[in-house]
Design a protein around this motif. Sequence first.
Motif, PDB file in Angstrom:
ATOM      1  N   CYS B   6       0.781  -1.234   0.564  1.00 13.82           N
ATOM      2  CA  CYS B   6       0.067  -0.128  -0.203  1.00 13.82           C
ATOM      3  C   CYS B   6       0.849   1.493   0.257  1.00 13.82           C
ATOM      4  O   CYS B   6       0.944   1.449   1.107  1.00 13.82           O
ATOM      5  CB  CYS B   6      -0.472  -0.082   1.019  1.00 13.82           C
ATOM      6  SG  CYS B   6      -1.822   1.585   1.302  1.00 13.82           S
ATOM      7  N   CYS B   9       0.026   3.996   3.160  1.00 14.41           N
ATOM      8  CA  CYS B   9       0.574   3.193   5.303  1.00 14.41           C
ATOM      9  C   CYS B   9       1.526   2.672   4.863  1.00 14.41           C
ATOM     10  O   CYS B   9       2.319   2.050   5.925  1.00 14.41           O
ATOM     11  CB  CYS B   9      -0.707   2.564   5.889  1.00 14.41           C
ATOM     12  SG  CYS B   9      -1.356   1.168   5.317  1.00 14.41           S
ATOM     13  N   HIS B  58      -7.243  -0.419   0.055  1.00 12.64           N
ATOM     14  CA  HIS B  58      -6.711  -0.868   1.327  1.00 12.64           C
ATOM     15  C   HIS B  58      -8.053  -0.562   2.217  1.00 12.64           C
ATOM     16  O   HIS B  58      -7.837  -0.181   3.494  1.00 12.64           O
ATOM     17  CB  HIS B  58      -5.641   0.057   1.766  1.00 12.64           C
ATOM     18  CG  HIS B  58      -4.893  -0.699   2.534  1.00 12.64           C
ATOM     19  ND1 HIS B  58      -3.673  -1.176   3.546  1.00 12.64           N
ATOM     20  CD2 HIS B  58      -4.728  -2.368   2.964  1.00 12.64           C
ATOM     21  CE1 HIS B  58      -3.173  -1.161   4.404  1.00 12.64           C
ATOM     22  NE2 HIS B  58      -3.507  -2.702   4.640  1.00 12.64           N
ATOM     23  N   CYS B  62      -5.537   1.156   5.823  1.00 11.39           N
ATOM     24  CA  CYS B  62      -5.770   2.298   6.180  1.00 11.39           C
ATOM     25  C   CYS B  62      -7.180   2.838   5.042  1.00 11.39           C
ATOM     26  O   CYS B  62      -7.512   4.587   5.795  1.00 11.39           O
ATOM     27  CB  CYS B  62      -4.575   2.725   5.797  1.00 11.39           C
ATOM     28  SG  CYS B  62      -4.271   3.000   3.450  1.00 11.39           S
TER      29      CYS B  62
HETATM   30 ZN    ZN Z   1      -2.440   1.160   2.957  1.00 10.76          ZN
END
Ligand code: ZN
Lengths: 414, 113
Positions: B6, B9, B58, B62
């Motif tokens: 991701c 994050c 995600h 996050c």
């Molecule tokens: Zn994330």
Amino acid sequence: MKRYSAFAIAREAARYHTGWERAWASPKPKKKYDVIIVGAGGHGLATAYYLGKNFGITNVAVLEKGWLGGGNTGRNTTIIRSNYLQDASAAIYEKARSLYETMSQDLNYNVMFSPRGVIMLAQTEHEVRGYQRTAHANALQGVKTEFIGPERVKELVPIINIDGPRYPVLGGLWQERGGTARHDAVAWGYARACSQMGMDIIQKCEVTGVRSEGGKVVGVDTTQGAIDCDKLGMVVAGHSGVLAEMAGFRLPIESLSLQALVSEPIKPCMDVVVMANTVHGYMSQSDKGEMVIGGGTDGYNNYTQRGSYHHIEETVRALVETFPMISRLKMLRQWGGIVDMTGDRSPILSKAPVDGIFVNCGWGTGGFKAIPGSGWAMAELMAKGHSPLTEEFGLNRFSEGRFIDESVAAGVAH
Amino acid sequence: MLILHCPYCGVDAEETELHAGGEAHLKRFGPGSSDEEFEGYLFHRENPKGVHFERWRHVNGCGKWFHAARCTNTLEVFGTYSAQVFEPPQELQDKISAKRPGWEWRDLKGSDQ
Ligand SMILES: [Zn+2]
Ligand SMILES: Cc1cc2nc3c(=O)[nH]c(=O)nc-3n(C[C@H](O)[C@H](O)[C@H](O)COP(=O)(O)OP(=O)(O)OC[C@H]3O[C@@H](n4cnc5c(N)ncnc54)[C@H](O)[C@@H]3O)c2cc1C
């Protein structure tokens, strides 16, 4: 070609089985055919068969990149039913189901059609209402189904736990003449019958290009050389997008991986097919005794015939709640197939934007049951240019907004 | 199991943490566009056997949307990148060209073409 019969078995037994012939010939491709069908899955072979049987068109080749029936036709969980919601779907699926009833006799090939009955479990109030609605729709369409209560479900499926804590069984949609058939045999039976009519079934022959002149198809390039044709049928399921690209058009299709698994063989314990759409699992018992289990699709485009591991876990976890006895079963095998998904979860049987090309795809997770009906309709479409069964399944439905929405009716569409 | 990094994050998230959002870099067509444009936007999707660009979320992390470049034939992940761009970063395209010479995707072309 010699017919299969009880007499033939006795005759061959008496001479140590030395007289069986090859079921179909494997010739080299000719220079030109009236019709080329790409894809020797059930739908491609059935199309060829009905072109010959219903329309006398036998100068036909079926080209297959791998082996016959090695695509989704040999990978599915073989559920046959016709309890769809929309009229257009009911018509083509019920045509197919009724052709399954006599397929073994028609092809002189035992496809082991077993109309053992199919239950789609209602495990939420929403599903109860949904399936009651489908049962009413089916009554109007002339498809025999019935909504049954939990006690009747328990009677039909003694191993089921109807008061599971999370998803109790509230009833089910029951189609008595639904069931299963032997998937390979369907492909083999059609192939044998096509070969007998003089058609060429050519395996290990991958189509690598589509040739057209002035907006009309003239032939294909293959790993066994160029072959000309007047008409081309693309019947390649998960690879439809790849074939369409070769011919220069796009399809509203995405390819995903769908998996299935089977358990070790056990004694007979369930003689109907049970589908549990809310929890995305369905199960039947094969003649060998294995529990045949199907699960969900991966959520992303995928051409690997595998599928993600966690889907197995989800499927099995959900089924164990409804069928506690399977918690001790060992699973033997798992595999995947590439399914061709459309936006409205209904198939495409249509003329393509290139003259002379016809597409049959989009059967997604549920096209085994449709094989004979689809072949019947596709043959008519290719021979005559139109067919009452395919009318609503044209590509133009996407620009005109005339969807045949089966995705709401069934979370899982096998 | 598919694992995507991701870009927001920084977590290497596995498939069950993610939600696939379909083809990336779609041009949206709304009122006033032709039937063909609207059909294309709503239903026609790239469906390559090979290099593909997608949107992912995600979702069990996050919560942010991002982009990923993948091979649909081998499940190899070429990389992930920000959602706030109209096409994949050049260095990612170069990386893909090194691995899949001659790749094509809709109107994006590999740098070697
Ligand atoms: Zn994330
Ligand atoms: C795990 C799983 C479970 C399923 N369960 C059910 C079920 O219970 N009931 C049900 O009704 N349906 C089910 N289905 C769906 C069903 O299997 C399919 O809809 C159906 O088999 C599609 O048949 P087909 O002939 O269109 O495609 P396929 O059988 O996939 O045939 C297409 C053929 O085209 C060939 N091909 C591709 N590209 C080329 C090329 N370039 N040149 C030459 N040949 C090419 C392929 O090799 C393949 O053999 C399931 C599917 C899967 C994967």
